[in-house]
Design a protein around this motif. Structure first.
Motif, PDB file in Angstrom:
ATOM      1  N   GLN A 163      -3.562   7.324   5.088  1.00 21.74           N
ATOM      2  CA  GLN A 163      -4.610   7.155   4.085  1.00 21.74           C
ATOM      3  C   GLN A 163      -4.494   5.823   3.332  1.00 21.74           C
ATOM      4  N   THR A 164      -3.288   5.244   3.293  1.00 24.60           N
ATOM      5  CA  THR A 164      -3.071   4.054   2.463  1.00 24.60           C
ATOM      6  C   THR A 164      -2.858   2.764   3.244  1.00 24.60           C
ATOM      7  N   VAL A 165      -2.493   2.857   4.517  1.00 24.34           N
ATOM      8  CA  VAL A 165      -1.928   1.704   5.206  1.00 24.34           C
ATOM      9  C   VAL A 165      -2.895   0.542   5.369  1.00 24.34           C
ATOM     10  N   LEU A 166      -4.188   0.787   5.462  1.00 23.14           N
ATOM     11  CA  LEU A 166      -5.135  -0.280   5.765  1.00 23.14           C
ATOM     12  C   LEU A 166      -5.722  -0.959   4.525  1.00 23.14           C
ATOM     13  N   GLN A 167      -6.266  -0.175   3.600  1.00 24.21           N
ATOM     14  CA  GLN A 167      -7.054  -0.770   2.521  1.00 24.21           C
ATOM     15  C   GLN A 167      -6.533  -0.496   1.112  1.00 24.21           C
ATOM     16  N   THR A 168      -5.617   0.421   0.969  1.00 26.96           N
ATOM     17  CA  THR A 168      -5.065   0.708  -0.355  1.00 26.96           C
ATOM     18  C   THR A 168      -4.082  -0.391  -0.755  1.00 26.96           C
ATOM     19  N   PRO A 169      -4.088  -0.823  -2.011  1.00 25.66           N
ATOM     20  CA  PRO A 169      -3.158  -1.881  -2.437  1.00 25.66           C
ATOM     21  C   PRO A 169      -1.713  -1.396  -2.555  1.00 25.66           C
ATOM     22  N   ILE A 170      -1.059  -1.256  -1.393  1.00 24.51           N
ATOM     23  CA  ILE A 170       0.353  -0.874  -1.368  1.00 24.51           C
ATOM     24  C   ILE A 170       1.234  -2.028  -0.897  1.00 24.51           C
ATOM     25  N   TRP A 171       0.631  -3.157  -0.548  1.00 20.63           N
ATOM     26  CA  TRP A 171       1.356  -4.283   0.034  1.00 20.63           C
ATOM     27  C   TRP A 171       1.551  -5.385  -0.999  1.00 20.63           C
ATOM     28  N   LEU A 172       2.773  -5.851  -1.155  1.00 17.85           N
ATOM     29  CA  LEU A 172       3.070  -6.998  -2.004  1.00 17.85           C
ATOM     30  C   LEU A 172       3.161  -8.241  -1.131  1.00 17.85           C
ATOM     31  N   ARG A 173       2.299  -9.195  -1.414  1.00 12.56           N
ATOM     32  CA  ARG A 173       2.247 -10.424  -0.623  1.00 12.56           C
ATOM     33  C   ARG A 173       3.178 -11.464  -1.219  1.00 12.56           C
ATOM     34  N   GLY A 174       3.845 -12.220  -0.362  1.00 11.48           N
ATOM     35  CA  GLY A 174       4.721 -13.272  -0.837  1.00 11.48           C
ATOM     36  C   GLY A 174       3.975 -14.255  -1.718  1.00 11.48           C
ATOM     37  N   GLY A 175       4.567 -14.591  -2.854  1.00  3.59           N
ATOM     38  CA  GLY A 175       3.948 -15.526  -3.781  1.00  3.59           C
ATOM     39  C   GLY A 175       2.970 -14.910  -4.747  1.00  3.59           C
ATOM     40  N   GLN A 176       2.737 -13.596  -4.650  1.00  2.00           N
ATOM     41  CA  GLN A 176       1.823 -12.910  -5.550  1.00  2.00           C
ATOM     42  C   GLN A 176       2.521 -11.707  -6.175  1.00  2.00           C
ATOM     43  N   GLU A 177       2.050 -11.317  -7.360  1.00  2.00           N
ATOM     44  CA  GLU A 177       2.642 -10.173  -8.047  1.00  2.00           C
ATOM     45  C   GLU A 177       1.803  -8.906  -7.922  1.00  2.00           C
ATOM     46  N   ALA A 181      -0.332  -6.071  -6.052  1.00  2.00           N
ATOM     47  CA  ALA A 181      -0.394  -5.450  -4.735  1.00  2.00           C
ATOM     48  C   ALA A 181      -1.803  -5.554  -4.157  1.00  2.00           C
ATOM     49  N   VAL A 182      -1.876  -5.638  -2.833  1.00  2.00           N
ATOM     50  CA  VAL A 182      -3.160  -5.781  -2.149  1.00  2.00           C
ATOM     51  C   VAL A 182      -3.199  -4.839  -0.953  1.00  2.00           C
ATOM     52  N   GLY A 183      -4.393  -4.657  -0.399  1.00  2.00           N
ATOM     53  CA  GLY A 183      -4.539  -3.973   0.872  1.00  2.00           C
ATOM     54  C   GLY A 183      -4.518  -4.984   2.001  1.00  2.00           C
ATOM     55  N   LEU A 184      -4.266  -4.525   3.214  1.00  2.00           N
ATOM     56  CA  LEU A 184      -4.295  -5.429   4.362  1.00  2.00           C
ATOM     57  C   LEU A 184      -5.709  -5.871   4.690  1.00  2.00           C
ATOM     58  N   PHE A 185      -6.665  -4.999   4.435  1.00  2.00           N
ATOM     59  CA  PHE A 185      -8.064  -5.302   4.703  1.00  2.00           C
ATOM     60  C   PHE A 185      -8.862  -5.067   3.436  1.00  2.00           C
ATOM     61  N   ARG A 186      -9.826  -5.906   3.220  1.00  2.00           N
ATOM     62  CA  ARG A 186     -10.760  -5.693   2.104  1.00  2.00           C
ATOM     63  C   ARG A 186     -11.607  -4.462   2.410  1.00  2.00           C
ATOM     64  N   THR A 187     -12.142  -3.892   1.389  1.00  2.00           N
ATOM     65  CA  THR A 187     -12.986  -2.718   1.606  1.00  2.00           C
ATOM     66  C   THR A 187     -14.284  -3.081   2.311  1.00  2.00           C
ATOM     67  N   ALA A 188     -14.704  -4.353   2.234  1.00  2.00           N
ATOM     68  CA  ALA A 188     -15.958  -4.752   2.861  1.00  2.00           C
ATOM     69  C   ALA A 188     -15.726  -5.499   4.171  1.00  2.00           C
ATOM     70  N   GLU A 189     -14.728  -6.384   4.187  1.00  2.00           N
ATOM     71  CA  GLU A 189     -14.494  -7.163   5.405  1.00  2.00           C
ATOM     72  C   GLU A 189     -13.023  -7.542   5.467  1.00  2.00           C
ATOM     73  N   LEU A 190     -12.608  -8.003   6.626  1.00  2.00           N
ATOM     74  CA  LEU A 190     -11.223  -8.346   6.863  1.00  2.00           C
ATOM     75  C   LEU A 190     -10.777  -9.475   5.946  1.00  2.00           C
ATOM     76  N   GLU A 191      -9.637  -9.315   5.317  1.00  2.00           N
ATOM     77  CA  GLU A 191      -9.048 -10.416   4.560  1.00  2.00           C
ATOM     78  C   GLU A 191      -8.467 -11.409   5.536  1.00  2.00           C
ATOM     79  N   LYS A 192      -8.977 -12.619   5.509  1.00  5.31           N
ATOM     80  CA  LYS A 192      -8.555 -13.626   6.471  1.00  5.31           C
ATOM     81  C   LYS A 192      -7.313 -14.354   5.958  1.00  5.31           C
TER      82      LYS A 192
END
Length: 314
Positions: A286-300, A302-313
């Motif tokens: 339920q969370t792996v794709l779009q829920t903000p469970i991912w911490l990206r390097g250089g940011q504080e 949390a984000v999802g791997l994909f935006r709810t509307a389109e792929l985060e490039k």
């Protein structure tokens, strides 16, 4: 792509012509084993065991093919009794936290036959890698979360999954610069590579499952820097046909995640943005794709791997 079963295919509901095993004696006590017919679901289980790097836990077989325990236990027991699957001995099972299965000779012969290969030429895992069994099963848990997430959302699909065995059999070598300015070279063997599409967009990911077995300086030298170099390399472009990608780390807890993230930021500088970190407890279908469970390097944040509307490039 393997998809979870939501409607059971009952034990003996086999199509005409399904392979039938006659009753045989149980080794050791002379007890007769019931005959069985190899059902469509049985075949899919055998294919899945091979596709998931040669092993699946009982919980994983249940998640992919069954809605309850009893039917799963019946089918896996019969598949083991008739030589399609194998499982640990009683002594081995006493040291494990969950049941595990791999292909028996008859199961391997069936999977080999799908591609017209004789068993003698077929590469298959004849036994788990006992020293890293927990890692391999955890990697399967992560993969199943992605599979179920895409199966449950028609906007997504897993277009490609390359397991670690492919990278061990055919690794790419990269050259990179260490913190002291010296040049280093090593083979890159990620736990997996996957391509997930969302509509017309696709995300490319190198995946690492981290169970806290490497110290921080070593993981920077042996994992973080080589993975960044790999994404920038001609070898990566030649192998996958792309020049973009992201690096996913799934680890054991918040403290380990924070240390990994900080280490990536120090070791790779601006390239830390290529890394996304989460924990096993947060990662579900339920969370792996779009829920903000991912911490990206250089940011504080949390984000999802994909935006709810389109792929985060990237």
């Amino acid at each position: 792509m393997l998809e979870p079963r939501t409607t059971p295919l009952y034990a003996y509901d086999a199509p005409d012509g399904a392979e039938t095993s006659a009753p045989v004696k149980e080794a050791g006590d002379g007890e007769m084993i019931p005959s069985m017919r190899l059902t469509d679901r049985d075949r899919r289980i055998l294919e899945a065991v091979h596709a998931y790097d040669g092993i699946l836990a009982d919980t994983q077989i249940k998640a992919l093919f069954f809605t309850g325990d009893s039917q799963m236990q019946l089918r896996t027991r019969l598949l083991c009794q008739h030589g399609y699957l194998k499982r640990p001995t009683r002594k081995q099972r006493a040291a494990l936290t969950r049941g595990v299965y791999w292909l028996g000779e008859r199961g391997a012969a069936y999977v080999a036959g799908l591609s017209g290969q004789p068993l003698a030429e077929f590469a298959w895992r004849k036994e788990p890698r006992w020293g890293q069994l927990e890692h391999d099963l955890t990697l399967n848990d992560v993969r199943i979360a992605f599979v179920q997430a895409c199966h449950g959302n028609p906007d997504f699909a897993i277009d490609e999954w390359i397991p670690s065995t492919e990278f061990w059999a055919h690794p790419d070598r990269v050259t990179y610069t260490l913190a002291n300015g010296r040049s280093a070279s090593r083979f890159v063997r990620p736990d997996a590579y996957m391509v997930i599409s969302q509509g017309e967009y696709s995300g490319k990911f190198l995946l690492e499952v981290d169970l806290s077995t490497e110290d921080q300086p070593r993981i920077a030298r042996d994992k973080l820097l080589p993975l960044v170099a790999y994404l920038r390399s001609e070898a990566y472009k030649k192998r996958f046909g792309y020049t973009s990608g992201r690096i996913l780390f799934v680890t054991t807890g918040d403290r380990r995640l924070s240390n990994l993230k900080r280490n990536a930021e120090v070791a790779t500088g601006p390239d830390a943005r290529l890394f996304y970190f989460t924990t096993l407890s947060q990662l579900t279908a339920q969370t792996v794709l779009q829920t903000p469970i991912w911490l990206r390097g250089g940011q504080e944040e949390a984000v999802g791997l994909f935006r709810t509307a389109e792929l985060e490039k990237v």
